[in-house]
Design a protein around this motif. Structure first.
Motif, PDB file in Angstrom:
ATOM      1  N   GLN A 177       0.815  -1.235   0.000  1.00  0.00           N
ATOM      2  CA  GLN A 177       0.000   0.000   0.000  1.00  0.00           C
ATOM      3  C   GLN A 177       0.840   1.273   0.000  1.00  0.00           C
ATOM      4  N   GLY A 178       1.907   1.271   0.808  1.00  0.00           N
ATOM      5  CA  GLY A 178       2.741   2.464   0.913  1.00  0.00           C
ATOM      6  C   GLY A 178       3.537   2.695  -0.365  1.00  0.00           C
ATOM      7  N   LEU A 214       2.673   1.637  -3.376  1.00  0.00           N
ATOM      8  CA  LEU A 214       1.705   2.091  -4.377  1.00  0.00           C
ATOM      9  C   LEU A 214       1.450   3.590  -4.224  1.00  0.00           C
ATOM     10  N   ALA A 215       1.220   4.034  -3.008  1.00  0.00           N
ATOM     11  CA  ALA A 215       0.919   5.452  -2.778  1.00  0.00           C
ATOM     12  C   ALA A 215       2.088   6.337  -3.202  1.00  0.00           C
ATOM     13  N   ALA A 216       3.307   5.908  -2.902  1.00  0.00           N
ATOM     14  CA  ALA A 216       4.484   6.709  -3.270  1.00  0.00           C
ATOM     15  C   ALA A 216       4.636   6.793  -4.789  1.00  0.00           C
ATOM     16  N   VAL A 260       2.241   6.481  -7.033  1.00  0.00           N
ATOM     17  CA  VAL A 260       1.133   7.305  -7.542  1.00  0.00           C
ATOM     18  C   VAL A 260       1.457   8.786  -7.331  1.00  0.00           C
ATOM     19  N   ALA A 261       2.003   9.118  -6.177  1.00  0.00           N
ATOM     20  CA  ALA A 261       2.362  10.513  -5.897  1.00  0.00           C
ATOM     21  C   ALA A 261       3.458  10.995  -6.849  1.00  0.00           C
ATOM     22  N   HIS A 262       4.405  10.125  -7.121  1.00  0.00           N
ATOM     23  CA  HIS A 262       5.495  10.468  -8.031  1.00  0.00           C
ATOM     24  C   HIS A 262       4.931  10.746  -9.438  1.00  0.00           C
ATOM     25  N   SER A 315       1.844  11.563 -10.223  1.00  0.00           N
ATOM     26  CA  SER A 315       0.978  12.740 -10.179  1.00  0.00           C
ATOM     27  C   SER A 315       1.789  14.020 -10.318  1.00  0.00           C
ATOM     28  N   LEU A 316       2.849  14.136  -9.554  1.00  0.00           N
ATOM     29  CA  LEU A 316       3.677  15.343  -9.583  1.00  0.00           C
ATOM     30  C   LEU A 316       4.397  15.494 -10.924  1.00  0.00           C
ATOM     31  N   SER A 317       4.858  14.387 -11.475  1.00  0.00           N
ATOM     32  CA  SER A 317       5.610  14.469 -12.738  1.00  0.00           C
ATOM     33  C   SER A 317       4.726  14.943 -13.881  1.00  0.00           C
TER      34      SER A 317
END
Lengths: 112, 112
Positions: free
Chosen positions: B15-16, B18-20, B22-24, B26-28
């Motif tokens: 889960q963690g 995956l979240a990291a 996804v965040a990467h 999103s920002l890119s």
């Protein structure tokens, strides 16, 4: 340089919901970071860790600690379209900042 | 305005992790988006959906479709410090862009 994103474990977020809240927090704190620190962090590969918080009060305590340390941070509240009541605090991002500055705020937390 | 982030289901990300990723992603993709679209998206609350892809080939097909539609997008590869082999493709972000433009790329996928 790194960014720590702390998410609540006590509100039953599904995997996708968790990921979206973490992304929201990450971008929000990034936008409050000065351009030099942004560039350094991106140059190092946008290092991120996702960590666990037990509840809303822990998120607020961590945000207060980040504020006192002068580390950019953002508390996220859910818009409430799905799963959670509108306004529920879900996550906190701390940094990007130097590893030791982030660790002074979140270094004691467990990986998600 | 929305952003869709598509993540692989076939590589056993926790889960963690995956979240990291996804965040990467999103920002890119956000950083490749023009300033007007960024502002519109943030003004609407940074709407995000996290969606499932079956594997690497589906990520590349979706990235190609985003390219042809002219929608900002970013494919993320893991740095390989934990869990995954270095260079493993993990996620794709599409947008922020108008809902219908994002849906032309990812509208057929299931929520994560």
């Amino acid at each position: 340089m790194k960014q720590a994103i702390v998410a609540r474990t006590d509100i039953g977020m599904g995997q996708g919901k968790l990921a979206a809240q973490v992304a929201h927090a990450s971008l929000s704190a990034y936008e409050d970071t000065d351009p030099g620190a942004r560039t350094d962090w991106k140059g190092g590969g946008q290092k991120k860790v996702v960590l666990k918080a037990s509840g809303e009060s822990e998120i607020f305590e961590l945000a207060d600690r980040a504020e006192r340390e002068g580390v950019p941070h953002a508390v996220i509240r859910d818009a409430g379209h799905t799963q959670l009541e509108s306004g529920t605090v879900t996550a906190l991002a701390v940094g990007p900042a130097a590893d030791d500055r982030v660790d002074r705020v979140t270094g004691h937390l467990s990986l998600f």
